[in-house]
Design a protein around this motif. Structure first.
Motif, short mmCIF file in Angstrom:
data_model
loop_
_atom_site.label_atom_id
_atom_site.label_comp_id
_atom_site.label_asym_id
_atom_site.label_seq_id
_atom_site.Cartn_x
_atom_site.Cartn_y
_atom_site.Cartn_z
N LEU A 85 -8.86 -13.85 -11.40
CA LEU A 85 -8.68 -15.33 -11.89
C LEU A 85 -10.35 -15.93 -11.88
CD1 LEU A 85 -5.46 -16.40 -10.01
CD2 LEU A 85 -5.59 -15.63 -12.42
N LYS A 91 0.78 -29.31 -4.00
CA LYS A 91 0.24 -30.70 -4.31
C LYS A 91 1.15 -31.28 -5.03
CE LYS A 91 -4.02 -28.60 -5.02
NZ LYS A 91 -5.22 -28.59 -5.61
N LYS A 92 2.29 -31.87 -4.71
CA LYS A 92 3.34 -32.67 -5.52
C LYS A 92 2.81 -33.43 -6.54
CE LYS A 92 7.49 -31.09 -3.88
NZ LYS A 92 8.38 -30.38 -4.72
N SER A 150 -0.06 -33.67 -8.04
CA SER A 150 -0.91 -33.21 -8.67
C SER A 150 -0.83 -33.25 -10.32
CB SER A 150 -1.47 -31.66 -8.51
OG SER A 150 -2.48 -31.10 -9.50
N GLN A 151 -1.76 -33.71 -10.99
CA GLN A 151 -1.56 -33.88 -12.75
C GLN A 151 -2.17 -32.74 -13.30
OE1 GLN A 151 0.10 -36.38 -14.45
NE2 GLN A 151 1.03 -36.84 -12.47
N VAL A 176 -5.25 -21.85 -18.21
CA VAL A 176 -4.64 -20.49 -18.38
C VAL A 176 -5.63 -19.76 -19.57
CG1 VAL A 176 -2.89 -19.15 -19.91
CG2 VAL A 176 -2.37 -21.53 -18.81
N GLN A 177 -5.99 -18.62 -19.07
CA GLN A 177 -7.18 -17.92 -19.68
C GLN A 177 -6.90 -17.38 -21.13
OE1 GLN A 177 -10.18 -17.81 -18.69
NE2 GLN A 177 -10.29 -17.85 -16.67
N MET A 178 -7.06 -17.73 -22.03
CA MET A 178 -6.95 -17.28 -23.49
C MET A 178 -7.74 -16.09 -23.97
SD MET A 178 -4.51 -19.19 -24.38
CE MET A 178 -4.57 -19.45 -26.17
N TRP A 207 6.57 -21.26 -8.77
CA TRP A 207 5.38 -21.99 -9.07
C TRP A 207 4.33 -21.47 -8.38
CZ3 TRP A 207 2.95 -24.21 -12.45
CH2 TRP A 207 1.66 -24.82 -12.19
N GLN A 253 -0.81 -18.61 -9.62
CA GLN A 253 -1.52 -17.66 -9.27
C GLN A 253 -1.63 -16.60 -10.36
OE1 GLN A 253 -3.48 -17.39 -6.62
NE2 GLN A 253 -2.47 -19.34 -5.91
N GLY A 254 -1.36 -17.04 -11.68
CA GLY A 254 -1.60 -16.29 -12.98
C GLY A 254 -0.40 -14.95 -12.94
N VAL A 280 8.18 -26.05 -13.58
CA VAL A 280 6.67 -26.59 -13.58
C VAL A 280 6.47 -28.07 -13.53
CG1 VAL A 280 4.64 -26.72 -15.21
CG2 VAL A 280 6.11 -24.52 -14.95
N THR A 289 4.79 -29.86 -9.81
CA THR A 289 3.46 -30.17 -10.01
C THR A 289 3.47 -31.96 -10.25
OG1 THR A 289 3.45 -30.10 -12.43
CG2 THR A 289 2.58 -28.18 -11.14
N VAL A 349 3.88 -33.14 -13.19
CA VAL A 349 3.59 -33.53 -14.74
C VAL A 349 4.69 -33.79 -15.34
CG1 VAL A 349 1.45 -32.10 -14.63
CG2 VAL A 349 3.52 -31.37 -15.74
N TRP A 398 2.23 -26.34 -21.60
CA TRP A 398 1.50 -25.42 -20.79
C TRP A 398 2.22 -23.95 -20.75
CZ3 TRP A 398 2.46 -22.60 -15.99
CH2 TRP A 398 1.48 -22.07 -15.45
N THR A 401 1.27 -22.26 -24.11
CA THR A 401 -0.04 -21.45 -23.82
C THR A 401 0.05 -20.26 -23.14
OG1 THR A 401 -0.39 -23.04 -21.87
CG2 THR A 401 -1.56 -23.78 -24.08
N LEU A 402 0.88 -20.18 -22.10
CA LEU A 402 1.26 -18.87 -21.41
C LEU A 402 1.71 -17.85 -22.35
CD1 LEU A 402 3.52 -19.19 -18.02
CD2 LEU A 402 0.98 -18.88 -18.38
N ARG A 430 1.05 -17.73 -25.65
CA ARG A 430 -0.13 -17.36 -26.53
C ARG A 430 -1.22 -16.71 -25.69
NH1 ARG A 430 -1.94 -22.62 -29.12
NH2 ARG A 430 -3.50 -21.44 -30.07
N ALA A 431 -1.14 -16.84 -24.58
CA ALA A 431 -2.20 -16.03 -23.84
C ALA A 431 -1.71 -14.69 -23.53
CB ALA A 431 -2.54 -16.74 -22.42
N LYS A 489 1.45 -14.05 -21.56
CA LYS A 489 1.96 -14.06 -20.06
C LYS A 489 3.23 -14.35 -20.28
CE LYS A 489 -1.82 -13.98 -17.19
NZ LYS A 489 -2.26 -14.38 -15.89
#
Lengths: 258, 634
Positions: A115, A140-141, A143-144, A149-151, B574, B579-580, B604, B608, B610, B618, B621-622, B624-625, B627
Motif C-alpha cells: 500500500l 478517527k470518527k 476524519s473527512q 484508492v490505487q487505480m 471499515w 487497509q485495502g 463507510v 469516517t 463523510v 468512494w 472507485t473501489l 473501478r480499481a 476491489k
C-alpha cells in the motif's frame, strides 16, 4: 529504533557504504551507523528464504538491473516484512529514466499486496499493510479523508455513466401505481420476493370434483388442451379430455387449493 | 482504418448482445423480416463475433441489446463495448453510419434498459446517424418486449426504405405468403460411415466425438462452444439441506477423466445437461424419427451462398462423418425444457393439417395473438414436446426441427472447491430449481434435477467447460470481505480452502465471511467447514484477524439478512477496507447485491464521518480499481 532490523538487498556483488547510507537516509532519515543493517548481495528471489517471516522492519532494495523485482521476490519481501514495514526501491541512476517510464510499477506492487505506493525521484516506495491481528484500532470518527484508492491505468476509457441523461436516471414509470392486484398488467419479477408470483399462481378458478369427473364445455374448446383454452377456462393446466369422460390427472398436476 | 474505403452498398448488419436468447431471437426476427422485404445482403451476428473496428464501413446497423443483472451488459458485449468506450475514438469516427438501437429490459428495475440507452448515446456521440429513436422493449408490458418491437420495426422499415429503396426493395409488399425455406439439409446414411473399424476404447472419446460432430452440424448457436475442456465423472452427490426444509441443496464432487483439470477459485464450471430418455423417446416418436439412423446436417446451397457473400465464415460448412440421430438430438436439441419462440409457431402453422390447429397457430403467430401466446407459451414455460403434443396434427420436417428447436444450453455454476486442495477434482454447490407454473403445474430445472438424480455408481460422463466469472482469485496478501448467503457461499468455500493451503507457506491476509440462510437446522450449508475455520489458526479465526457471521433469516419474527450482520461489524469492515481489502459478493436474488452495497455505503459513511454521497463515490472507485466484485445469478 534501537534493535530495529533493516534489510538491504542488492543484485550486485559488492555495494559501497555510501550507497547504502544514502538509501537508508531516504527511508529513515538516519545514518547507517545508527542502524545495523543486514546486507544481502547477489540477491535472487530465493535469497530471503532463510529469513523468518515478519522479522524485518524495513527493506531497502538497491538493484542495478533494469528489471523491476519479480513477483516471487516481491512476495518474499512481503513475507519477511513486519506489518507496517516500508520498502524502498532505489533504482540505479543510469537506468532510472527507463525504469520510471514503466506504467505498471504500481500495478505490480498492488498485486503483491503493498500500500501507500509512491513514485519518488530515486525509485519507488511502499508499505506492507499494518493490520495487527487481534488489536483494536483507534478510529478517527471525524476524519473527512477517505483512503486513496490505487487505480490501474485503465483511464483511457470514457466514463460510461456520463452517457446517461437526467431523464434516463429517473426511476422508470411503472404502469398504474398500487397495482398489487394480480392481473394482466404488472407481472411478478423473475426473483419475486414480495409474494406476487405466488399470488399470480393462486388466481385461478377452482375446479370441483364434478368438473373433473364429467367435464363439460360450452365453447367446445376446453377439451382440446391448454393451447385452445381461454384465460378464464377452469380447466387450464389440465391435460386434454373428451367431453363427459373423467379427466386423467397426471402426477405433474397440483390440485387447486380452494 | 482506411477512410477512402467504400462502404458496402445495400448491406444490413444486425448485431445483438443476448444473455438468455431473447435479444438473439429478436435479432433473427429482424433478419427474416429484412429478407422478406428483399434485402440483398443481411448479416446477423452476436457482438462477440464482430470486430467493432469495422463499424465505420457499414451503411446500416441495427443493434439489439438486452440489459441483464444489475443494469449490466450481456457477456457477449463486453469486448465490443470496451472498444467503443475508448477515449481516442473521434466524434466523426462513425460518420455516415446509419444505426438504430432496440433494447430489451424490465421497467421494474432501476437501471431500466441502461445498456441500450448508453449504446444509443455513444453511437450518436461518435457521429453515427440515428435512423429512428431507440426502441425500448419492456418485460412488464403485457406482451413483453414484442409489444414495443412490432411498431418500432414497422417504422424502421419505412424510414430505411425512404432513405435507400434498394436496401429493402419489397418493403411495400413484403413476401408474407411465400414460406421461408429451412436453412439446413439433413442427409440420411445407412451406417456410421467413416468410423474406423476399431472401436474406440474409452467411452469419453466416443462421447467427445459425437459431441463435436453434433455441435459442428447444428446451425443454432448453442453457446459457441465446441470441444469441452474436460469430461467429468460424478463421485459424490450429497444432500446439504434437511429433507424437511423443502429445499434441496446438494454438494457435488466430480473427477476429471479425460485430462487434468485446471482452474482458479472463483471460476465457473459449465456443464451440458443430459436429457431424460423418456422425453427423448417421446419426442422422436411424436416426430416419426428413427433414433438409430445416421445423419449429417449441412447448410443448404442458398445459405452457403449467403454466407460466402458476407465473408463471414462461421466455420460451419465442412461436412463431418455421420452421427446417430438420437445422439444429435440428445446433445444439441432441447426438447423438454426450453420454450420455443414465436417463429416456431408460425412454421408449425404451415404443417398443421387439422383446420382448428392451423388457425390457432396462425393466431398465436400474429400480432393480435401475441398476448395469448405469451400466456400459453413463455409464461407457462411450455416445452417443445408439450407444444407438439398440444398440436397433434403438425408434422414438422426434421430440417425445420433442427433449425427451430431451442439449442441445448450449458448451465454455469460457481466452483466451490480449490484445485490446490483437491487435485483433479471440481466441486459444486447446487440448489434444485423448482417452481409452480401459473397453470399450477410443478416444474423443475433441467440441469439441477438431472444432476440431483445422478448416482455416482453409474458412470455418466459429463461434458464441462471452465470459464472466468466475475470473481478474480485474490492473492494471499489481499484482505477479504466476503458476502455469500445461500448458495452464494459456493465460491467462497473455494476461497477459504485455497487460503488455508496458502497460509502454510506465506503469511495470508485476514478473511471475513458473511453468510446467510433461513435457519440453523435446515440450510446452514457447510456448517462444520466454516466452524472449523473459526478454530485456532483457521482462515476465519480471530488469531488471523478473520471473522464468520451468519444471518438466520427465519430464526426470529423479524428478518435478519447478511446486510444486518454487516452493519453489526461496521468497525471491523471499515478497518479492513482502509487497509485495502477487496469486497466479493455472490448469491442469488436481485435485491441482495444492492442491499449489501447500501450497507457498505452506510458503514463507510458512519465510520469516517463523510456524507453518504462521498462514501458512495468512494465505493464506486473501489469497483473501478478492481476491489469490488459481484457474481449474482437468478
Amino acid at each position: 529504533m534501537g534493535q530495529d532490523k533493516l534489510l538491504v538487498i542488492t543484485d550486485q556483488v559488492a555495494v559501497s557504504i555510501s550507497a547504502v547510507s544514502d538509501a537508508i537516509k531516504k527511508l529513515r532519515k538516519e545514518d547507517v551507523v545508527e542502524v545495523d543493517p543486514l546486507i544481502i548481495t547477489q540477491a535472487t528471489s530465493d535469497s530471503l528464504t532463510s529469513l523468518e517471516f515478519s522479522s524485518i522492519d524495513d527493506v531497502v532494495s538497491l538493484f542495478k538491473t533494469l528489471e523491476f523485482p519479480s513477483d516471487q521476490l516481491l512476495g518474499n519481501i512481503s513475507r519477511v516484512l513486519k506489518p507496517g514495514g516500508a520498502v524502498l526501491f532505489h533504482f540505479d541512476s543510469q537506468t532510472i529514466g527507463e525504469q520510471m517510464k514503466n506504467p505498471s510499477l504500481e500495478h505490480e506492487l498492488i498485486l503483491a499486496g503493498f500500500l501507500d505506493i509512491h513514485r519518488e525521484s530515486f525509485g519507488m516506495k511502499c508499505k506492507k499493510p499494518s493490520w495487527k491481528i487481534g488489536s483494536s484500532f483507534a478510529l478517527k470518527k471525524t476524519s473527512q479523508v477517505l483512503p486513496k484508492v490505487q487505480m490501474n491505468d485503465d483511464d483511457d476509457l470514457i466514463d460510461e455513466d456520463s452517457l446517461l441523461t437526467e431523464e434516463d436516471l429517473k426511476k422508470p414509470q411503472l404502469p398504474s401505481v398500487g397495482d398489487c392486484e394480480v392481473g394482466i398488467t404488472k407481472k411478478a419479477c423473475k426473483n419475486c420476493s414480495c409474494g406476487r408470483a405466488g399470488d399470480e399462481e393462486k388466481v385461478k378458478l377452482g375446479l370441483t370434483m364434478d368438473q373433473i369427473n364429467n367435464p363439460q364445455s360450452a365453447c367446445g374448446s376446453c377439451g382440446l388442451g391448454d393451447a385452445f383454452r381461454c384465460s378464464t377456462c377452469p380447466y387450464k393446466g389440465l391435460p386434454k379430455f373428451k367431453l363427459g369422460e373423467k379427466i386423467a390427472l397426471s402426477g405433474n398436476f397440483l390440485a387447486s387449493d380452494i | 482504418m482506411c477512410l477512402t474505403e467504400k462502404k458496402r452498398e445495400n448491406q444490413l448488419l444486425i448485431l445483438y448482445a443476448s444473455q438468455t436468447g431473447n435479444a438473439m431471437d429478436a435479432a433473427e426476427r429482424f433478419g427474416r423480416e429484412a429478407e422478406r422485404r428483399g434485402c440483398p445482403s443481411i448479416s446477423v451476428l452476436s457482438m462477440d463475433e464482430f470486430d467493432p473496428s469495422e463499424l465505420p464501413n457499414k451503411e446500416a446497423v441495427i443493434l439489439v441489446v438486452s440489459t441483464t443483472g444489475q443494469g449490466d451488459n450481456p457477456d457477449s458485449m463486453k469486448g465490443f463495448w470496451r472498444f467503443l468506450l475508448q477515449k481516442n475514438l473521434t466524434e466523426d469516427w462513425l460518420k455516415g453510419v446509419n444505426y438504430a438501437v432496440f433494447g430489451l429490459g424490465d421497467s421494474s428495475y432501476q437501471k431500466y434498459n441502461f445498456v441500450a440507452k448508453k449504446l444509443d448515446k455513444r453511437f450518436s456521440s461518435l457521429g453515427a446517424t440515428p435512423i429512428i429513436e431507440r426502441g425500448l422493449g419492456d418485460d412488464q408490458h403485457p406482451s413483453g418486449y414484442e409489444g414495443a418491437l412490432d411498431p418500432w420495426m414497422s417504422s424502421l422499415w419505412s424510414i430505411l426504405y425512404q432513405r435507400n429503396p434498394r436496401l429493402l426493395p419489397n418493403a411495400i409488399t413484403p413476401d408474407d405468403t411465400l414460406m421461408d425455406q429451412p436453412k439446413v439439409q439433413v442427409i440420411y446414411h445407412d451406417t456410421e460411415e467413416g468410423l474406423s473399424p476399431m472401436t474406440t476404447s474409452t467411452d469419453f472419446n466416443y462421447l467427445e466425438m459425437q459431441l463435436e460432430k453434433a455441435h459442428s452440424m447444428n446451425p443454432a448457436k448453442y453457446s459457441g462452444k465446441n470441444r469441452p475442456d474436460c469430461f467429468l465423472k460424478l463421485t459424490k452427490n450429497n444432500l446439504l439441506s434437511q429433507v424437511e426444509s423443502g429445499k434441496d441443496v446438494r454438494h457435488f464432487e466430480f473427477e476429471a477423466v479425460s485430462c487434468a483439470i485446471d482452474y482458479d477459485v472463483g471460476d465457473i464450471l459449465e456443464v451440458l445437461p443430459g436429457q431424460s430418455p423418456e422425453a427423448l423417446d417421446a419426442f422422436m416418436q411424436r416426430c416419426n424419427l428413427n433414433p438409430e439412423s445416421y445423419i449429417t446436417v449441412v447448410l443448404t446451397c442458398f445459405q452457403v451462398q449467403v454466407q460466402a457473400r458476407d465473408n463471414e465464415n462461421r466455420g460451419f460448412q465442412k461436412p463431418s462423418s455421420p452421427v446417430k440421430l438420437k445422439s444429435f438430438i440428445e446433445l444439441t436439441m432441447d426438447v423438454a425444457s426450453a420454450s420455443p419462440r414465436r417463429y416456431f409457431f408460425e412454421v408449425m402453422s404451415f404443417f398443421a393439417t387439422a383446420e382448428h390447429e392451423k388457425e390457432r397457430l396462425q393466431y398465436f403467430a400474429s400480432p393480435e395473438g401475441r398476448d395469448d401466446l405469451y400466456q400459453y407459451n413463455q409464461k407457462e414455460r411450455r416445452t417443445v414436446l408439450e407444444v407438439l403434443e398440444d398440436f397433434p396434427s403438425v408434422q414438422m420436417p426434421f430440417e425445420w426441427l433442427v433449425q427451430l428447436v431451442p439449442p441445448l444450453k450449458t448451465r454455469a455454476f460457481s466452483i466451490s472447491s480449490s484445485n490446490s486442495a483437491h487435485p483433479n477434482q471440481v466441486h459444486l454447490t447446487i440448489s434444485l430449481v423448482s417452481w409452480t407454473t401459473p397453470y399450477k403445474r410443478k416444474r423443475t430445472g433441467l440441469c439441477s434435477s438431472w444432476l440431483a438424480g445422478l448416482d455416482p455408481n453409474q458412470r455418466v460422463l459429463i461434458p464441462a467447460w471452465i470459464s472466468k466469472g466475475c470473481l478474480p482469485p485474490p492473492p494471499p496478501s489481499l484482505p477479504l470481505i466476503l458476502v455469500g448467503p445461500g448458495t452464494g457461499c459456493a465460491p467462497f468455500h473455494g476461497f477459504v480452502e485455497e487460503r488455508a493451503i496458502q497460509s502454510k507457506s506465506v503469511t495470508t491476509a485476514p478473511v471475513v465471511f458473511f453468510f446467510g440462510c433461513r435457519n440453523e437446522e435446515d440450510d446452514f450449508l457447510y456448517r462444520d467447514f466454516w466452524l472449523s475455520h473459526l478454530q485456532k489458526d483457521g482462515v476465519l479465526s480471530e488469531e488471523k484477524g478473520g471473522g464468520f457471521y451468519v444471518a438466520f433469516s427465519r430464526e426470529q419474527p423479524h428478518k435478519v439478512y447478511v446486510q444486518h450482520k454487516m452493519r453489526e461489524q461496521s468497525s471491523k469492515i471499515w478497518s479492513l477496507l482502509s487497509q485495502g481489502a477487496a469486497v466479493y459478493v455472490a448469491g442469488s436474488a436481485n435485491k441482495m447485491p444492492a442491499d449489501v452495497l447500501s450497507a457498505l455505503e452506510e458503514i463507510v459513511s458512519n465510520e469516517t464521518g463523510v456524507p453518504k454521497e462521498a462514501a458512495s463515490t468512494w465505493i464506486r472507485t473501489l469497483e473501478r480499481a478492481g476491489k469490488y466484485h459481484v457474481e449474482a445469478w437468478s
